[in-house]
Design a protein around this motif. Structure first.
Motif, PDB file in Angstrom:
ATOM      1  N   SER A  10       0.849  -1.186   0.000  1.00  0.00           N
ATOM      2  CA  SER A  10       0.000   0.000   0.000  1.00  0.00           C
ATOM      3  C   SER A  10       0.880   1.229   0.000  1.00  0.00           C
ATOM      4  CB  SER A  10      -0.950  -0.007   1.204  1.00  0.00           C
ATOM      5  OG  SER A  10      -0.209   0.124   2.388  1.00  0.00           O
ATOM      6  N   GLY A  11       0.315   2.350  -0.346  1.00  0.00           N
ATOM      7  CA  GLY A  11       1.092   3.551  -0.542  1.00  0.00           C
ATOM      8  C   GLY A  11       1.826   4.020   0.696  1.00  0.00           C
ATOM      9  N   SER A  12       1.302   3.737   1.876  1.00  0.00           N
ATOM     10  CA  SER A  12       1.903   4.286   3.085  1.00  0.00           C
ATOM     11  C   SER A  12       3.080   3.461   3.579  1.00  0.00           C
ATOM     12  CB  SER A  12       0.862   4.434   4.174  1.00  0.00           C
ATOM     13  OG  SER A  12       0.387   3.177   4.537  1.00  0.00           O
ATOM     14  N   GLU A  13       3.197   2.223   3.162  1.00  0.00           N
ATOM     15  CA  GLU A  13       4.259   1.387   3.704  1.00  0.00           C
ATOM     16  C   GLU A  13       5.601   1.663   3.036  1.00  0.00           C
ATOM     17  OE1 GLU A  13       3.172  -2.676   3.591  1.00  0.00           O
ATOM     18  OE2 GLU A  13       1.366  -2.355   4.760  1.00  0.00           O
ATOM     19  N   ASP A  22       1.008   9.477   7.668  1.00  0.00           N
ATOM     20  CA  ASP A  22       0.377   8.506   8.577  1.00  0.00           C
ATOM     21  C   ASP A  22       0.733   8.803  10.034  1.00  0.00           C
ATOM     22  OD1 ASP A  22      -0.982   7.178   6.643  1.00  0.00           O
ATOM     23  OD2 ASP A  22       0.418   5.503   6.502  1.00  0.00           O
ATOM     24  N   GLU A  23       1.997   9.170  10.267  1.00  0.00           N
ATOM     25  CA  GLU A  23       2.423   9.493  11.635  1.00  0.00           C
ATOM     26  C   GLU A  23       1.667  10.724  12.141  1.00  0.00           C
ATOM     27  OE1 GLU A  23       4.314   9.183  15.236  1.00  0.00           O
ATOM     28  OE2 GLU A  23       4.189   7.732  13.634  1.00  0.00           O
ATOM     29  N   ARG A  26      -1.861   9.652  12.964  1.00  0.00           N
ATOM     30  CA  ARG A  26      -1.884   8.882  14.198  1.00  0.00           C
ATOM     31  C   ARG A  26      -1.752   9.815  15.405  1.00  0.00           C
ATOM     32  NH1 ARG A  26       1.357   6.801  17.779  1.00  0.00           N
ATOM     33  NH2 ARG A  26       3.274   7.490  16.819  1.00  0.00           N
ATOM     34  N   LYS A  27      -0.842  10.789  15.351  1.00  0.00           N
ATOM     35  CA  LYS A  27      -0.663  11.736  16.451  1.00  0.00           C
ATOM     36  C   LYS A  27      -1.917  12.593  16.618  1.00  0.00           C
ATOM     37  CE  LYS A  27       4.347  12.221  16.486  1.00  0.00           C
ATOM     38  NZ  LYS A  27       5.474  13.147  16.267  1.00  0.00           N
ATOM     39  N   ARG A  28      -2.532  13.042  15.522  1.00  0.00           N
ATOM     40  CA  ARG A  28      -3.752  13.835  15.589  1.00  0.00           C
ATOM     41  C   ARG A  28      -4.887  13.018  16.189  1.00  0.00           C
ATOM     42  NH1 ARG A  28      -5.376  14.750  10.326  1.00  0.00           N
ATOM     43  NH2 ARG A  28      -3.405  15.799   9.955  1.00  0.00           N
TER      44      ARG A  28
END
Length: 146
Positions: A10-13, A22-23, A26-28
């Motif tokens: 997938s695009g994020s990996e 993504d980080e 996740r923090k938001r």
């Protein structure tokens, strides 16, 4: 059906740009969850405060109601006593009127001076005290009589 397409992730990996995005997401998301938790805590604290105020106001209302009831009972008692005193005053006024009529009748017929005995008790003749040289003085601390 076998195709020769390579297996891609997938695009994020694989892309570092997506990893940073993504980080941030996740923090938001963690920040939003913490903010929502604090908001629920504030809301619960506000609700608890309001419930405490309701209890306090209900207690005050009850106390005021009890005081009002006691005042009303006292008022009714005093009003009853006043009615008794008013009735007594009317009765005494009627008796005084009757006595004044009797005195006037006796003065008109001339019987008052002949048949009335001499009153020797000075309390029955308050206008003729034995010591006329001492005047009766009123003081400033005497309250109103009416």
């Amino acid at each position: 059906m076998s195709s020769a397409q390579p297996l891609t992730s997938s695009g994020s990996e694989g892309d570092p740009h997506y990893a940073v995005t993504d980080e941030r997401k996740r923090k938001r998301m963690i920040s939003n969850r913490e903010s929502a938790r604090r908001s629920r805590q504030r809301k619960q604290q506000h609700l608890d405060d309001l419930l405490g105020q309701v209890t306090q106001l209900q207690n005050q209302n009850s106390e005021i109601g009890q005081r009002a009831e006691a005042i009303l009972q006292h008022y009714n008692q005093i009003e009853s006593e006043n009615q008794v005193l008013r009735a007594r005053m009317l009765e005494l006024n009627d008796r005084l009127g009757s006595l004044n009529t009797l005195i006037a009748f006796m003065e008109d017929t001339g019987d008052l001076s002949m048949n009335s005995p001499e009153i020797s008790d000075p309390l029955l003749k308050p206008w003729q005290f034995p010591c006329p040289s001492q005047p009766i003085m009123a003081s400033a601390d005497m309250g109103p009589f009416f």
